[in-house]
Design a protein around this motif. Structure first.
Motif, PDB file in Angstrom:
ATOM      1  N   ASP A  59       0.818  -1.215   0.000  1.00 26.86           N
ATOM      2  CA  ASP A  59       0.000   0.000   0.000  1.00 26.86           C
ATOM      3  C   ASP A  59       0.852   1.265   0.000  1.00 26.86           C
ATOM      4  N   ASP A  60       2.164   1.132   0.157  1.00 27.40           N
ATOM      5  CA  ASP A  60       3.091   2.272   0.176  1.00 27.40           C
ATOM      6  C   ASP A  60       3.421   2.693  -1.259  1.00 27.40           C
ATOM      7  N   LEU A  61       2.549   3.511  -1.848  1.00 25.49           N
ATOM      8  CA  LEU A  61       2.715   3.908  -3.249  1.00 25.49           C
ATOM      9  C   LEU A  61       3.875   4.875  -3.447  1.00 25.49           C
ATOM     10  N   THR A  62       4.363   5.508  -2.377  1.00 26.29           N
ATOM     11  CA  THR A  62       5.564   6.336  -2.527  1.00 26.29           C
ATOM     12  C   THR A  62       6.781   5.446  -2.782  1.00 26.29           C
ATOM     13  N   PHE A  63       6.740   4.216  -2.304  1.00 27.45           N
ATOM     14  CA  PHE A  63       7.823   3.265  -2.546  1.00 27.45           C
ATOM     15  C   PHE A  63       7.643   2.558  -3.886  1.00 27.45           C
ATOM     16  N   TRP A  64       6.426   2.068  -4.172  1.00 30.00           N
ATOM     17  CA  TRP A  64       6.174   1.223  -5.334  1.00 30.00           C
ATOM     18  C   TRP A  64       5.761   1.982  -6.584  1.00 30.00           C
ATOM     19  N   GLY A  65       5.095   3.119  -6.417  1.00 28.42           N
ATOM     20  CA  GLY A  65       4.608   3.875  -7.569  1.00 28.42           C
ATOM     21  C   GLY A  65       3.161   3.552  -7.878  1.00 28.42           C
ATOM     22  N   PRO A  66       2.660   4.103  -8.992  1.00 26.40           N
ATOM     23  CA  PRO A  66       1.251   3.895  -9.357  1.00 26.40           C
ATOM     24  C   PRO A  66       0.914   2.416  -9.545  1.00 26.40           C
ATOM     25  N   THR A  67      -0.310   2.084  -9.183  1.00 22.36           N
ATOM     26  CA  THR A  67      -0.773   0.702  -9.253  1.00 22.36           C
ATOM     27  C   THR A  67      -2.062   0.624 -10.058  1.00 22.36           C
ATOM     28  N   ALA A  68      -2.475  -0.586 -10.326  1.00 15.40           N
ATOM     29  CA  ALA A  68      -3.733  -0.840 -11.029  1.00 15.40           C
ATOM     30  C   ALA A  68      -4.578  -1.784 -10.183  1.00 15.40           C
ATOM     31  N   ASN A  69      -5.847  -1.894 -10.534  1.00 16.89           N
ATOM     32  CA  ASN A  69      -6.789  -2.826  -9.945  1.00 16.89           C
ATOM     33  C   ASN A  69      -6.999  -2.635  -8.438  1.00 16.89           C
ATOM     34  N   PRO A  70      -7.655  -1.541  -8.068  1.00 19.20           N
ATOM     35  CA  PRO A  70      -7.941  -1.321  -6.645  1.00 19.20           C
ATOM     36  C   PRO A  70      -8.878  -2.381  -6.051  1.00 19.20           C
ATOM     37  N   ALA A  71      -9.547  -3.179  -6.871  1.00 18.17           N
ATOM     38  CA  ALA A  71     -10.451  -4.229  -6.379  1.00 18.17           C
ATOM     39  C   ALA A  71      -9.713  -5.509  -5.982  1.00 18.17           C
ATOM     40  N   CYS A  72      -8.417  -5.540  -6.131  1.00 18.46           N
ATOM     41  CA  CYS A  72      -7.641  -6.761  -5.862  1.00 18.46           C
ATOM     42  C   CYS A  72      -7.943  -7.343  -4.486  1.00 18.46           C
ATOM     43  N   GLU A  73      -7.820  -6.545  -3.449  1.00 23.79           N
ATOM     44  CA  GLU A  73      -7.985  -7.069  -2.089  1.00 23.79           C
ATOM     45  C   GLU A  73      -9.392  -7.627  -1.867  1.00 23.79           C
ATOM     46  N   ALA A  74     -10.411  -6.929  -2.345  1.00 24.51           N
ATOM     47  CA  ALA A  74     -11.790  -7.421  -2.202  1.00 24.51           C
ATOM     48  C   ALA A  74     -11.981  -8.721  -2.975  1.00 24.51           C
ATOM     49  N   LEU A  88      -6.872 -13.039 -12.620  1.00 22.83           N
ATOM     50  CA  LEU A  88      -6.236 -11.758 -12.942  1.00 22.83           C
ATOM     51  C   LEU A  88      -6.806 -10.590 -12.152  1.00 22.83           C
ATOM     52  N   ASP A  89      -8.124 -10.529 -11.958  1.00 25.04           N
ATOM     53  CA  ASP A  89      -8.686  -9.392 -11.235  1.00 25.04           C
ATOM     54  C   ASP A  89      -8.514  -9.513  -9.716  1.00 25.04           C
ATOM     55  N   ALA A  90      -7.852 -10.570  -9.274  1.00 26.04           N
ATOM     56  CA  ALA A  90      -7.470 -10.722  -7.873  1.00 26.04           C
ATOM     57  C   ALA A  90      -5.953 -10.607  -7.752  1.00 26.04           C
ATOM     58  N   THR A  91      -5.356  -9.823  -8.671  1.00 26.60           N
ATOM     59  CA  THR A  91      -3.928  -9.494  -8.625  1.00 26.60           C
ATOM     60  C   THR A  91      -3.784  -7.994  -8.860  1.00 26.60           C
ATOM     61  N   ARG A  92      -2.630  -7.495  -8.570  1.00 28.40           N
ATOM     62  CA  ARG A  92      -2.287  -6.127  -8.959  1.00 28.40           C
ATOM     63  C   ARG A  92      -0.784  -5.980  -9.007  1.00 28.40           C
ATOM     64  N   THR A  93      -0.355  -4.902  -9.669  1.00 30.60           N
ATOM     65  CA  THR A  93       1.063  -4.620  -9.779  1.00 30.60           C
ATOM     66  C   THR A  93       1.261  -3.115  -9.862  1.00 30.60           C
ATOM     67  N   PHE A  94       2.456  -2.697 -10.253  1.00 30.20           N
ATOM     68  CA  PHE A  94       2.834  -1.290 -10.243  1.00 30.20           C
ATOM     69  C   PHE A  94       3.517  -0.923 -11.557  1.00 30.20           C
ATOM     70  N   ASP A  95       3.436   0.358 -11.923  1.00 30.32           N
ATOM     71  CA  ASP A  95       4.127   0.838 -13.116  1.00 30.32           C
ATOM     72  C   ASP A  95       5.616   0.518 -13.008  1.00 30.32           C
ATOM     73  N   LEU A  96       6.241   0.261 -14.159  1.00 31.08           N
ATOM     74  CA  LEU A  96       7.687   0.025 -14.209  1.00 31.08           C
ATOM     75  C   LEU A  96       8.310   0.876 -15.301  1.00 31.08           C
ATOM     76  N   SER A  97       9.528   1.328 -15.036  1.00 34.31           N
ATOM     77  CA  SER A  97      10.310   2.043 -16.037  1.00 34.31           C
ATOM     78  C   SER A  97      11.771   1.772 -15.750  1.00 34.31           C
ATOM     79  N   ALA A  98      12.546   1.476 -16.809  1.00 39.36           N
ATOM     80  CA  ALA A  98      13.968   1.187 -16.624  1.00 39.36           C
ATOM     81  C   ALA A  98      14.721   1.429 -17.919  1.00 39.36           C
ATOM     82  N   GLU A  99      15.994   1.751 -17.772  1.00 45.19           N
ATOM     83  CA  GLU A  99      16.911   1.792 -18.908  1.00 45.19           C
ATOM     84  C   GLU A  99      17.368   0.364 -19.154  1.00 45.19           C
ATOM     85  N   ILE A 100      17.193  -0.094 -20.394  1.00 47.82           N
ATOM     86  CA  ILE A 100      17.574  -1.454 -20.741  1.00 47.82           C
ATOM     87  C   ILE A 100      18.499  -1.406 -21.942  1.00 47.82           C
ATOM     88  N   SER A 101      19.650  -2.037 -21.795  1.00 46.52           N
ATOM     89  CA  SER A 101      20.656  -2.033 -22.852  1.00 46.52           C
ATOM     90  C   SER A 101      20.050  -2.500 -24.172  1.00 46.52           C
TER      91      SER A 101
END
Length: 186
Positions: free
Chosen positions: A15-30, A137-150
């Motif tokens: 739930d610490d979005l300052t650490f993980w960043g934006p997320t999707a699927n707020p219904a995951c926990e329910a 799938l609707d009982a999962t969630r994740t967070f935005d990702l961004s990275a430099e990839i060679s």
């Protein structure tokens, strides 16, 4: 008993979005709570998996309050509890594969956090080990990702895109079926 519900890393630290960043699927926990209720009502086994990060700064570190499971999962009647420090529930403190085998369970239904990390890794391994595997799938969630990839430069994906990509790869790769909470907990 031939199937088990695997609830992956449903911890307060996510739930610490300052650490993980934006997320999707707020219904995951329910949705996870609905699956737990359905499994409990059917007297089917539930496996609760907790990620114990080895990184002291992680909200999932055992010394962090974020390591705690969310209420609906903490109260679940777990047949087995596993702690792990890697992405797969099959590599934790309790041998998931041995337990499933001893219980004659050949089907696993996977839900939890993060869709494209621990949920996906656990589902891939379950499929490779021969389990009939479903990801809700609707009982999962994740967070935005961004990275430099060679060779690719900056690669950015939203949480919703990562969830869709995971569903596509798991299903089309033959690792798991993708279902919804309503289909399984109706």
């Amino acid at each position: 008993m031939t199937r088990a519900l695997l609830v992956i890393d449903m911890q307060r630290g996510f739930d610490d979005l300052t650490f993980w960043g934006p997320t999707a699927n707020p219904a995951c926990e329910a949705n996870v709570a609905a699956l737990i209720a359905a499994w409990t009502a059917n007297d089917e086994p539930i496996v609760i998996v907790r990620h114990d990060s080895v990184s002291p700064g992680s909200p999932l570190h055992p010394d962090s309050p974020g390591n705690a499971l969310v209420d609906a999962v903490a109260a679940a009647p777990a047949a087995l509890r596993i702690s792990k420090a890697v992405n797969s529930a099959f590599y934790g403190d309790q041998d998931l594969h041995a337990w499933l085998t001893a219980q004659a369970i050949d089907e696993v239904v996977v839900c939890g956090i993060q869709t494209n990390m621990c949920v996906e890794t656990t589902a891939r391994m379950a499929g490779n080990l021969g389990y009939d595997t479903t990801v809700v799938l609707d009982a999962t969630r994740t967070f935005d990702l961004s990275a430099e990839i060679s060779g690719l430069g900056t690669v950015t994906r939203s949480a919703a895109e990562l969830m869709a990509d995971t569903a596509l790869v798991l299903q089309q790769g033959g690792f798991a079926r993708i279902r919804t909470t309503a289909e399984l907990a109706g």
